[in-house]
Design a protein around this motif. Structure first.
Motif, PDB file in Angstrom:
ATOM      1  N   LEU A  43       0.851  -1.185   0.000  1.00 39.01           N
ATOM      2  CA  LEU A  43       0.000   0.000   0.000  1.00 39.01           C
ATOM      3  C   LEU A  43       0.887   1.235   0.000  1.00 39.01           C
ATOM      4  O   LEU A  43       2.018   1.202   0.498  1.00 39.01           O
ATOM      5  N   TYR A  44       0.360   2.303  -0.565  1.00 36.56           N
ATOM      6  CA  TYR A  44       1.146   3.536  -0.643  1.00 36.56           C
ATOM      7  C   TYR A  44       0.380   4.650   0.034  1.00 36.56           C
ATOM      8  O   TYR A  44      -0.833   4.812  -0.165  1.00 36.56           O
ATOM      9  N   SER A  45       1.118   5.437   0.834  1.00 35.86           N
ATOM     10  CA  SER A  45       0.526   6.554   1.547  1.00 35.86           C
ATOM     11  C   SER A  45       1.275   7.827   1.194  1.00 35.86           C
ATOM     12  O   SER A  45       2.506   7.870   1.262  1.00 35.86           O
ATOM     13  N   HIS A  46       0.507   8.849   0.804  1.00 43.61           N
ATOM     14  CA  HIS A  46       1.102  10.154   0.591  1.00 43.61           C
ATOM     15  C   HIS A  46       1.413  10.801   1.931  1.00 43.61           C
ATOM     16  O   HIS A  46       0.899  10.388   2.979  1.00 43.61           O
ATOM     17  N   THR A  47       2.245  11.811   1.898  1.00 43.93           N
ATOM     18  CA  THR A  47       2.593  12.529   3.124  1.00 43.93           C
ATOM     19  C   THR A  47       2.141  13.969   3.014  1.00 43.93           C
ATOM     20  O   THR A  47       2.057  14.531   1.921  1.00 43.93           O
ATOM     21  N   ASP A  48       1.870  14.549   4.167  1.00 42.79           N
ATOM     22  CA  ASP A  48       1.464  15.952   4.248  1.00 42.79           C
ATOM     23  C   ASP A  48       2.719  16.807   4.249  1.00 42.79           C
ATOM     24  O   ASP A  48       3.394  16.957   5.265  1.00 42.79           O
ATOM     25  N   ASN A  49       3.056  17.382   3.070  1.00 44.75           N
ATOM     26  CA  ASN A  49       4.282  18.164   2.959  1.00 44.75           C
ATOM     27  C   ASN A  49       4.213  19.484   3.697  1.00 44.75           C
ATOM     28  O   ASN A  49       5.232  20.124   3.928  1.00 44.75           O
ATOM     29  N   SER A  50       3.012  19.927   4.035  1.00 43.40           N
ATOM     30  CA  SER A  50       2.899  21.189   4.768  1.00 43.40           C
ATOM     31  C   SER A  50       3.308  21.053   6.215  1.00 43.40           C
ATOM     32  O   SER A  50       3.552  22.046   6.891  1.00 43.40           O
ATOM     33  N   ASN A  51       3.405  19.817   6.689  1.00 38.09           N
ATOM     34  CA  ASN A  51       3.774  19.587   8.083  1.00 38.09           C
ATOM     35  C   ASN A  51       5.162  18.981   8.100  1.00 38.09           C
ATOM     36  O   ASN A  51       5.343  17.806   7.834  1.00 38.09           O
ATOM     37  N   HIS A  52       6.186  19.757   8.375  1.00 35.93           N
ATOM     38  CA  HIS A  52       7.558  19.289   8.332  1.00 35.93           C
ATOM     39  C   HIS A  52       8.031  18.726   9.664  1.00 35.93           C
ATOM     40  O   HIS A  52       9.110  18.186   9.751  1.00 35.93           O
ATOM     41  N   SER A  53       7.277  18.876  10.702  1.00 37.89           N
ATOM     42  CA  SER A  53       7.687  18.326  12.000  1.00 37.89           C
ATOM     43  C   SER A  53       7.314  16.873  12.094  1.00 37.89           C
ATOM     44  O   SER A  53       6.439  16.388  11.407  1.00 37.89           O
ATOM     45  N   SER A  54       7.978  16.171  12.952  1.00 38.71           N
ATOM     46  CA  SER A  54       7.733  14.739  13.103  1.00 38.71           C
ATOM     47  C   SER A  54       6.534  14.442  13.957  1.00 38.71           C
ATOM     48  O   SER A  54       6.026  13.343  13.987  1.00 38.71           O
TER      49      SER A  54
ATOM     50  N   SER B 102       0.040  12.152   8.092  1.00 34.64           N
ATOM     51  CA  SER B 102       0.264  13.508   8.593  1.00 34.64           C
ATOM     52  C   SER B 102       0.731  13.400  10.042  1.00 34.64           C
ATOM     53  O   SER B 102      -0.077  13.193  10.959  1.00 34.64           O
ATOM     54  N   GLY B 103       2.046  13.478  10.239  1.00 31.02           N
ATOM     55  CA  GLY B 103       2.598  13.389  11.596  1.00 31.02           C
ATOM     56  C   GLY B 103       2.394  12.007  12.175  1.00 31.02           C
ATOM     57  O   GLY B 103       2.806  11.002  11.589  1.00 31.02           O
ATOM     58  N   GLU B 104       1.732  11.955  13.337  1.00 30.31           N
ATOM     59  CA  GLU B 104       1.562  10.692  14.057  1.00 30.31           C
ATOM     60  C   GLU B 104       0.324   9.929  13.627  1.00 30.31           C
ATOM     61  O   GLU B 104       0.077   8.838  14.143  1.00 30.31           O
ATOM     62  N   ARG B 105      -0.476  10.476  12.724  1.00 29.95           N
ATOM     63  CA  ARG B 105      -1.694   9.805  12.310  1.00 29.95           C
ATOM     64  C   ARG B 105      -1.636   9.479  10.813  1.00 29.95           C
ATOM     65  O   ARG B 105      -1.085  10.228  10.003  1.00 29.95           O
ATOM     66  N   THR B 106      -2.186   8.350  10.486  1.00 30.93           N
ATOM     67  CA  THR B 106      -2.331   7.912   9.094  1.00 30.93           C
ATOM     68  C   THR B 106      -3.815   7.765   8.804  1.00 30.93           C
ATOM     69  O   THR B 106      -4.551   7.141   9.592  1.00 30.93           O
ATOM     70  N   TYR B 107      -4.249   8.328   7.681  1.00 36.19           N
ATOM     71  CA  TYR B 107      -5.664   8.348   7.322  1.00 36.19           C
ATOM     72  C   TYR B 107      -5.876   7.485   6.072  1.00 36.19           C
ATOM     73  O   TYR B 107      -5.051   7.459   5.152  1.00 36.19           O
TER      74      TYR B 107
ATOM     75  N   SER C   7      -8.772   6.464  10.753  1.00 39.14           N
ATOM     76  CA  SER C   7      -7.618   7.159  11.319  1.00 39.14           C
ATOM     77  C   SER C   7      -6.975   6.233  12.336  1.00 39.14           C
ATOM     78  O   SER C   7      -7.658   5.693  13.216  1.00 39.14           O
ATOM     79  N   LEU C   8      -5.676   6.034  12.193  1.00 39.67           N
ATOM     80  CA  LEU C   8      -4.949   5.168  13.108  1.00 39.67           C
ATOM     81  C   LEU C   8      -3.553   5.721  13.313  1.00 39.67           C
ATOM     82  O   LEU C   8      -3.057   6.496  12.483  1.00 39.67           O
ATOM     83  N   PRO C   9      -2.891   5.353  14.404  1.00 41.59           N
ATOM     84  CA  PRO C   9      -1.530   5.852  14.655  1.00 41.59           C
ATOM     85  C   PRO C   9      -0.571   5.418  13.558  1.00 41.59           C
ATOM     86  O   PRO C   9      -0.649   4.301  13.046  1.00 41.59           O
ATOM     87  N   THR C  10       0.334   6.317  13.200  1.00 37.97           N
ATOM     88  CA  THR C  10       1.298   6.015  12.143  1.00 37.97           C
ATOM     89  C   THR C  10       2.222   4.881  12.538  1.00 37.97           C
ATOM     90  O   THR C  10       2.620   4.065  11.690  1.00 37.97           O
ATOM     91  N   ASN C  11       2.556   4.779  13.839  1.00 38.27           N
ATOM     92  CA  ASN C  11       3.479   3.719  14.249  1.00 38.27           C
ATOM     93  C   ASN C  11       2.882   2.332  14.077  1.00 38.27           C
ATOM     94  O   ASN C  11       3.603   1.337  14.040  1.00 38.27           O
ATOM     95  N   MET C  12       1.545   2.220  13.961  1.00 35.83           N
ATOM     96  CA  MET C  12       0.924   0.916  13.729  1.00 35.83           C
ATOM     97  C   MET C  12       1.135   0.440  12.286  1.00 35.83           C
ATOM     98  O   MET C  12       0.917  -0.742  11.986  1.00 35.83           O
ATOM     99  N   THR C  13       1.540   1.350  11.378  1.00 40.49           N
ATOM    100  CA  THR C  13       1.716   0.997   9.961  1.00 40.49           C
ATOM    101  C   THR C  13       3.181   0.897   9.560  1.00 40.49           C
ATOM    102  O   THR C  13       3.476   0.697   8.382  1.00 40.49           O
ATOM    103  N   GLN C  14       4.102   1.045  10.530  1.00 35.21           N
ATOM    104  CA  GLN C  14       5.517   1.083  10.179  1.00 35.21           C
ATOM    105  C   GLN C  14       6.056  -0.305   9.830  1.00 35.21           C
ATOM    106  O   GLN C  14       6.795  -0.475   8.857  1.00 35.21           O
ATOM    107  N   THR C  15       5.706  -1.313  10.659  1.00 27.42           N
ATOM    108  CA  THR C  15       6.300  -2.642  10.483  1.00 27.42           C
ATOM    109  C   THR C  15       5.606  -3.438   9.386  1.00 27.42           C
ATOM    110  O   THR C  15       6.244  -3.965   8.480  1.00 27.42           O
TER     111      THR C  15
END
Length: 737
Positions: free
Chosen positions: A75-86, A130-135, A229-237
């Motif tokens: 699966l591919y997820s785009h990133t929110d380029n307007s938010n440069h913080s982690s 977008s940051g800590e959340r993935t939609y 909406s779910l935490p981004t860390n749940m999609t890392q592994t």
């Protein structure tokens, strides 16, 4: 050279200047495009060298460790380029509101991507980190929706952990394989449109509610859509997704990246299931920031790994230029545009042959986006600091730039080209003016000569008649005028001498009649009969002269009222030759019909006119024939490409040849060169003119040619019968008499 050829050469010269200009513009354009691609290649190589030497960046973005992922499991997820913080903060709102609507996704221009399916179920998804959340937005085409049965015994809403062994979802639901430390297969169900519940079974088989996953179900015209909406860390592994269509009566259908055995997780406890294989790929913010340094206007930089997944991107290809001028539009229209269209990379997967892995050499090409050009360059990303040689090729750096066709052309080069084009156009204009003056001078010269011919005598005008060295239509017109004036001069000479001829011809019979009448008054007996006979002969001669002068008019009147009938020319020639033998007993006649075939020579003619024409030809031939030589009447048919089958009537005699000054004039009115034969019969030059009139009436032609021992007069008449036309390809032309 003909005028048409001269004008064609001038037109070719006229097309030469714009043609060379267009060719030069295209040559300049090709050179400019090649130079532009070389410039972009240098920039892309500099970016690749910069990124390849940053080991920390490659390690942090996990680009150095990019394992092969199974097809259809990513699966591919785009990133929110307007938010440069982690991390997100309260002052940085999320771009997505979980309300089940696709409006936010449309504003972000995130296109849907299809979920793989081996059944008839169709589903697609969109993803944004977008940051800590993935939609996620999942859209499913399903006309018959089935919700979870809230009255089932296992759904008691009591403790968090449940030990029942009933189905977790009795209707349509989603399966989501994700987790922070431990990955679980989550079942997302809804009892009614609205909020969804996420459940999973732990290692002990207990049913656990996953509060970190939020979802909302919304009905659509074609099915339903779910926004998660779910935490981004749940999609890392690991990450996998599936949409399941489940009803009490129909077989189960699914679409997604989960294996078939995972679909049983929503039913009674299936026990321990193997872990699902899947991954969510997303651009790394660190790579986006690194590429941002090298961006330029209307330029987009992308970085893909060796499996063609986009891992970083910066810049835009938006056209920010003002509306082009008319000159710019004209230059753009004549430039050669590439046929290759731009390729869409919104899916995050660059599946393109020109940038496929392994691509160890730079690739550069032009693509077309409506009326603009897209320059694309792909160079390999190689890190020489990695220990394993096979792992040093990490992917490719791709640079794209949007330009307008006229922007590639050098302004100074265009000015020089336009100056040379104007110079060539000026020379061409001078050439056209010179040719027009030359042509006008020749026509004026001919016009002056024709005008002078009206006020001068013809011999003087003909002696100064213009002669042209260039053999074209003007030279032909001058020659035709010369021939017409020459014939007019001869005709005037004949008319001037006609009075003398008529005076000479009329004086003799008048003298005979006058003398006979005078003698008759003084005579008696037998002398009366002698003088009466002489007066009658003189009057007959006068009558003949008058009849000959009016015969042409009578022939024209006869032609106007003549009727065509079918005549066998072969029989006519045979019969009339016997009549001529009786009329001219001192002359021998011969008949030559080739080929002799009954019925072949039947045509429609006016018999009286045809016999009158033959009378004139035979009389003329007998008058010039030498003694003891035959006059031959010939008949044959000939085949021509232009007129088809024609019948040829000919009269040949053995005698003197045609005078040179009479060539082409024998069939004109009042033209004669026959000497007097005994002084009994006058010749006024109307016989062959009558032949010409009768021949034209029948649609034929009359010609007179010299033979080795005499003259041949030939009259052609078009054949009217199909049996002659059928033989036109097999019959040879016979021109002998």
């Amino acid at each position: 050279m003909r005028l048409r050829q001269q004008l064609a050469l001038l037109a070719l010269a006229g097309l030469l200047t714009p043609g060379l200009t267009l060719y030069s513009l295209r040559i300049f354009n090709e050179q400019a495009k090649a130079s532009h691609l070389n410039q972009l290649t240098g920039i892309a190589q500099a970016v690749a060298a910069r990124l390849g030497n940053d080991i920390e960046l490659l390690t942090r973005s996990a680009l150095a460790d990019s394992p092969q992922r199974p097809a259809g499991k990513t699966l591919y997820s785009h990133t929110d380029n307007s938010n440069h913080s982690s991390t997100t903060t309260p002052s940085t709102p999320s771009p997505i509101t979980v309300d089940g609507s696709a409006a936010d996704w449309h504003q972000l221009a995130i296109p849907p991507l299809p979920l793989p399916s081996e059944t008839a179920l169709t589903a697609q998804y969109r993803s944004l980190t977008s940051g800590e959340r993935t939609y996620l937005l999942i859209e499913v085409d399903d006309k018959q929706r089935h919700f979870h049965n809230a009255e089932a015994p296992h759904h008691d809403k009591q403790p968090l952990y449940r030990t029942d062994n009933q189905a977790l979802a009795s209707g349509d639901h989603l399966l989501l394989y994700a987790g922070a430390q431990d990955q679980h297969l989550h079942i997302l169900r809804a009892e009614v449109p609205g909020q969804m519940t996420a459940l999973y079974r732990n290692a002990l088989g207990k049913v656990v509610t996953q509060e970190a996953i939020q979802g909302l179900w919304r009905e659509t015209n074609t099915g339903y859509q779910v926004e998660l909406s779910l935490p981004t860390n749940m999609t890392q592994t690991a990450m996998a997704l599936a949409a399941v269509d489940q009803s009490p009566t129909n077989p189960q259908r699914s679409a997604g990246t989960l294996p078939p055995y995972a679909l049983s997780a929503a039913g009674p406890d299936p026990g321990v299931l193997p872990p699902a294989v899947g991954q969510m790929i997303r651009p790394a913010q660190s790579l986006n920031s690194a590429l941002e340094v090298f961006t330029r206007p209307n330029t987009r930089l992308s970085l893909i790994d060796k499996h063609h997944w986009q891992r970083g991107q910066a810049g835009e290809l938006a056209d920010t230029h003002a509306s082009p001028s008319i000159t710019q539009r004209l230059l753009g229209s004549i430039m050669k545009m590439p046929r290759r269209p731009t390729f869409e990379t919104a899916s995050g997967h660059w599946n393109h042959p020109d940038i496929s892995y392994p691509n160890r050499e730079p690739r550069a090409f032009w693509a077309r986006d409506q009326d603009a050009l897209i320059a694309t360059v792909a160079v390999p990303l190689i890190s020489s600091h990695l220990p394993a040689l096979e792992s040093r090729h990490l992917g490719s750096v791709i640079i794209e730039q949007r330009v307008q066709p006229w922007q590639l052309l050098d302004q100074d080069s265009i000015k020089r080209l336009l100056a040379s084009s104007l110079l060539g156009g000026g020379l061409l204009l001078l050439l056209l003016l010179g040719y027009a003056s030359f042509l006008s001078a020749r026509i004026a010269k001919l016009s002056r000569a024709a005008n002078q011919a009206k006020g001068q005598n013809l011999p003087e005008s003909l002696s100064h008649w213009p002669q042209f060295t260039i053999q074209d239509e003007i030279a032909e017109l001058s020659q035709h005028y010369y021939e017409v004036l020459t014939q007019l001069q001869d005709h005037n000479h004949y008319l001037r001498t006609l009075t003398g001829k008529l005076s000479h011809e009329l004086r003799t019979p008048l003298a005979v009649v006058t003398g006979s009448l005078d003698n008759l008054q003084q005579s008696e007996g037998e002398d009366v009969h002698k003088y009466t006979h002489r007066a009658q002969a003189g009057s007959e001669r006068l009558s003949f002269i008058i009849s000959a002068m009016t015969e042409a008019s009578r022939v024209e009147a006869s032609i106007a009222s003549a009727e065509l009938v079918t005549v066998n020319l072969q029989q006519l020639i045979s019969d009339i030759s016997q009549a001529y033998s009786s009329a001219y007993p001192a002359q021998r006649f011969m008949v030559d019909i080739q080929p002799a075939s009954t019925g072949t020579y039947e045509v429609k003619v006016a018999p009286e006119l045809l016999v009158q024409m033959l009378d004139k030809l035979v009389d003329n031939a007998v008058g010039f024939a030498r003694d003891n030589t035959p006059v031959t009447l010939g008949l044959n048919y000939q085949s021509t490409e232009q007129d088809g089958v024609i019948l040829a009537l000919s009269v040949c005699n053995q005698g003197p040849h045609l005078p040179n000054n009479m060539q082409g004039r024998l069939f004109q009115s009042l033209t004669s060169h026959r000497p007097r034969s005994g002084g009994d019969t006058p010749h006024l030059g109307l016989g062959l003119y009558i032949v010409e009139l009768i021949t034209r009436f029948h649609g034929g032609t009359a010609t007179a040619t010299d033979l080795p021992d005499g003259v041949k007069v030939c009259v052609t008449i078009p054949a009217l019968y199909p049996e002659l036309n059928a033989q036109r390809r097999t019959t040879s032309v016979d021109n002998t008499c």
